[in-house]
Design an enzyme around this catalytic site. Structure first.
Site, mmCIF file in Angstrom:
data_model
loop_
_atom_site.group_PDB
_atom_site.id
_atom_site.type_symbol
_atom_site.label_atom_id
_atom_site.label_comp_id
_atom_site.label_asym_id
_atom_site.label_seq_id
_atom_site.Cartn_x
_atom_site.Cartn_y
_atom_site.Cartn_z
ATOM 1 N N SER A 134 42.629 32.660 30.198
ATOM 2 C CA SER A 134 44.117 33.432 30.054
ATOM 3 C C SER A 134 45.161 32.373 29.769
ATOM 4 O O SER A 134 46.047 32.855 29.166
ATOM 5 C CB SER A 134 44.427 34.265 31.149
ATOM 6 N N ASN A 175 35.652 26.653 33.659
ATOM 7 C CA ASN A 175 37.160 26.064 33.599
ATOM 8 C C ASN A 175 37.878 26.365 34.657
ATOM 9 O O ASN A 175 38.768 25.656 35.006
ATOM 10 C CB ASN A 175 37.633 26.406 32.222
ATOM 11 N N LYS A 190 36.088 18.230 42.556
ATOM 12 C CA LYS A 190 35.768 17.807 41.255
ATOM 13 C C LYS A 190 34.766 16.502 41.164
ATOM 14 O O LYS A 190 33.974 16.441 40.250
ATOM 15 C CB LYS A 190 36.996 17.235 40.543
ATOM 16 N N TYR A 238 41.333 18.983 46.344
ATOM 17 C CA TYR A 238 40.943 19.298 44.913
ATOM 18 C C TYR A 238 39.924 18.082 44.480
ATOM 19 O O TYR A 238 38.937 18.422 43.689
ATOM 20 C CB TYR A 238 42.274 19.220 44.027
ATOM 21 N N THR A 254 37.309 35.070 30.498
ATOM 22 C CA THR A 254 37.824 35.815 31.808
ATOM 23 C C THR A 254 39.200 35.293 32.119
ATOM 24 O O THR A 254 39.851 34.717 31.673
ATOM 25 C CB THR A 254 36.747 35.073 33.153
HETATM 26 N N1 NAP Z 1 45.974 20.292 33.756
HETATM 27 C C1 NAP Z 1 45.561 19.141 34.057
HETATM 28 O O1 NAP Z 1 46.123 18.197 34.038
HETATM 29 C C2 NAP Z 1 43.955 19.242 34.384
HETATM 30 C C3 NAP Z 1 43.412 17.762 34.421
HETATM 31 C C4 NAP Z 1 41.970 17.643 34.966
HETATM 32 C C5 NAP Z 1 41.255 18.996 35.163
HETATM 33 N N2 NAP Z 1 41.970 20.121 34.815
HETATM 34 C C6 NAP Z 1 41.231 21.349 35.408
HETATM 35 O O2 NAP Z 1 41.034 22.100 34.072
HETATM 36 C C7 NAP Z 1 40.969 23.242 34.379
HETATM 37 C C8 NAP Z 1 41.922 24.318 33.881
HETATM 38 O O3 NAP Z 1 43.237 23.699 34.499
HETATM 39 P P1 NAP Z 1 44.557 24.233 33.683
HETATM 40 O O4 NAP Z 1 45.502 23.114 33.789
HETATM 41 O O5 NAP Z 1 44.337 25.006 32.323
HETATM 42 O O6 NAP Z 1 44.986 25.261 34.603
HETATM 43 P P2 NAP Z 1 46.252 26.549 34.586
HETATM 44 O O7 NAP Z 1 47.143 26.608 33.602
HETATM 45 O O8 NAP Z 1 46.556 26.751 36.020
HETATM 46 O O9 NAP Z 1 45.108 27.934 34.384
HETATM 47 C C9 NAP Z 1 44.186 28.249 35.261
HETATM 48 C C10 NAP Z 1 43.340 29.228 34.683
HETATM 49 O O10 NAP Z 1 42.274 29.614 35.947
HETATM 50 C C11 NAP Z 1 42.474 31.009 35.992
HETATM 51 N N3 NAP Z 1 42.307 31.033 37.645
HETATM 52 C C12 NAP Z 1 42.965 30.415 38.689
HETATM 53 N N4 NAP Z 1 42.631 30.696 39.680
HETATM 54 C C13 NAP Z 1 41.799 31.915 39.663
HETATM 55 C C14 NAP Z 1 40.873 32.708 40.508
HETATM 56 N N5 NAP Z 1 41.258 32.635 41.982
HETATM 57 N N6 NAP Z 1 40.114 33.465 39.968
HETATM 58 C C15 NAP Z 1 40.004 33.545 38.616
HETATM 59 N N7 NAP Z 1 40.472 32.689 37.753
HETATM 60 C C16 NAP Z 1 41.490 31.916 38.310
HETATM 61 C C17 NAP Z 1 43.637 31.301 35.667
HETATM 62 O O11 NAP Z 1 43.585 32.696 35.351
HETATM 63 P P3 NAP Z 1 45.107 33.820 35.542
HETATM 64 O O12 NAP Z 1 46.024 33.223 34.509
HETATM 65 O O13 NAP Z 1 44.488 34.963 34.550
HETATM 66 O O14 NAP Z 1 45.303 34.092 36.645
HETATM 67 C C18 NAP Z 1 43.983 30.493 34.352
HETATM 68 O O15 NAP Z 1 43.095 31.057 33.472
HETATM 69 C C19 NAP Z 1 40.888 23.632 35.887
HETATM 70 O O16 NAP Z 1 39.648 23.454 36.627
HETATM 71 C C20 NAP Z 1 41.739 22.209 36.380
HETATM 72 O O17 NAP Z 1 41.075 21.756 37.793
HETATM 73 C C21 NAP Z 1 43.230 20.208 34.517
#
Ligand code: NAP
Length: 247
Positions: free
Chosen positions: A18, A91, A160, A156, A39
């Protein structure tokens, strides 16, 4: 395509499609010609927009990682609609930080349960369909923090780091079925998840990143699609997409 008939296109399930990185991965897979079960938890509207942009190719699926029955129900929707699953992109995840000494134990375990238990539950539900295909793949979106650590990230980072051991073990379990399992470990990317990171931490991360900047959703999405679609001789690997932060 009628229910339960095998679709001709490769099919992906992208959790957390999303917004942020998951949304980018879904778009890149769609641009590659896959159909995508996308999803969402709260972001239904965004996934509906994606479905409008790619008619017939997107299946919006509600999935809450904290719902123990959510994974089988989500996978069942894909079987009913397309009858096949070739690529699973795990993801979706949550970040909740705080120094260990000050973090409430239930909050700490909440991060572990949400991120780690859902990884196992969704993979378990998806394995039978993945094993039916050719060049099937699971990509787990980990984090460079799981390797190098970060103050305030014990929960966290634990999820990971666990993703790596999980992926390597599952790669060994599923190789006989032709299913590859890999981890993508991004560095810092501007998304909602990182929006509240304080300036001091941002400066530190940027200064420790060899390329001197943060990654983009687009760059991470391309790396995920590489692991899923192109890296046909890679399994049990961890691909860092972190601008050199982990070196
Ligand atoms: N951003 C970074 O710097 C970074 C770095 C390393 C790794 N990551 C990893 O990359 C992945 C995506 O991160 P992002 O930065 O894109 O995060 P984000 O912008 O916070 O988006 C999180 C996504 O996960 C969904 N989500 C969160 N909690 C959920 C739950 N309880 N059940 C179902 N869906 C849930 C959200 O859905 P809704 O919006 O529909 O609620 C959203 O689509 C994560 O695994 C994160 O740990 C991110």
């Amino acid at each position: 395509m009628t229910a339960n008939r095998k679709a001709e296109r490769r099919t992906a399930l992208v959790t957390g499609a999303s917004r942020g990185i998951g949304s980018g991965i879904a778009r890149h897979l769609l641009d590659r010609g896959l159909q995508v079960a996308a999803t969402y938890r709260s972001g239904q509207e965004n996934v509906q927009k994606l479905a409008l942009a790619y008619p017939e190719l997107v299946l919006p699926v509600h999935l809450d990682l904290t719902d123990p029955d959510g994974a089988p129900a989500a996978v069942e929707q894909i079987r009913a609609r397309w009858g096949r699953l070739d690529s699973l992109i795990l993801n979706a995840g949550v970040w909740s930080g705080g120094k260990l000494a000050k973090m409430d134990p239930s909050g700490w375990w909440g991060v572990i349960e949400t991120n780690l238990r859902s990884t196992a539950a969704i993979a378990r539900a998806a394995i039978p369909m993945l094993a039916e295909g050719d060049n099937s793949s699971i990509v787990i979106v980990g984090s460079v923090v799981g390797e190098v650590g970060f103050a305030g990230d014990t929960a966290y980072a634990s999820t990971k780091a666990a993703a790596v051991g999980f992926a390597r073990s599952l790669a060994k379990e599923l190789a006989p079925d032709g299913v590859r399992v890999n981890v993508l470990a991004p560095g810092f990317v501007e998304t909602d998840m990182t929006a509240a990171v304080p300036d001091g931490s941002r400066r530190k991360i940027a200064s420790e990143t060899l390329l001197g900047r943060f990654g983009t959703v687009d760059e991470i999405a391309r790396a995920a699609v590489f692991l899923s679609e192109d890296a046909t001789f890679c399994t049990g690997t961890v691909l860092a997409a972190d601008g050199g932060w982990s070196l």
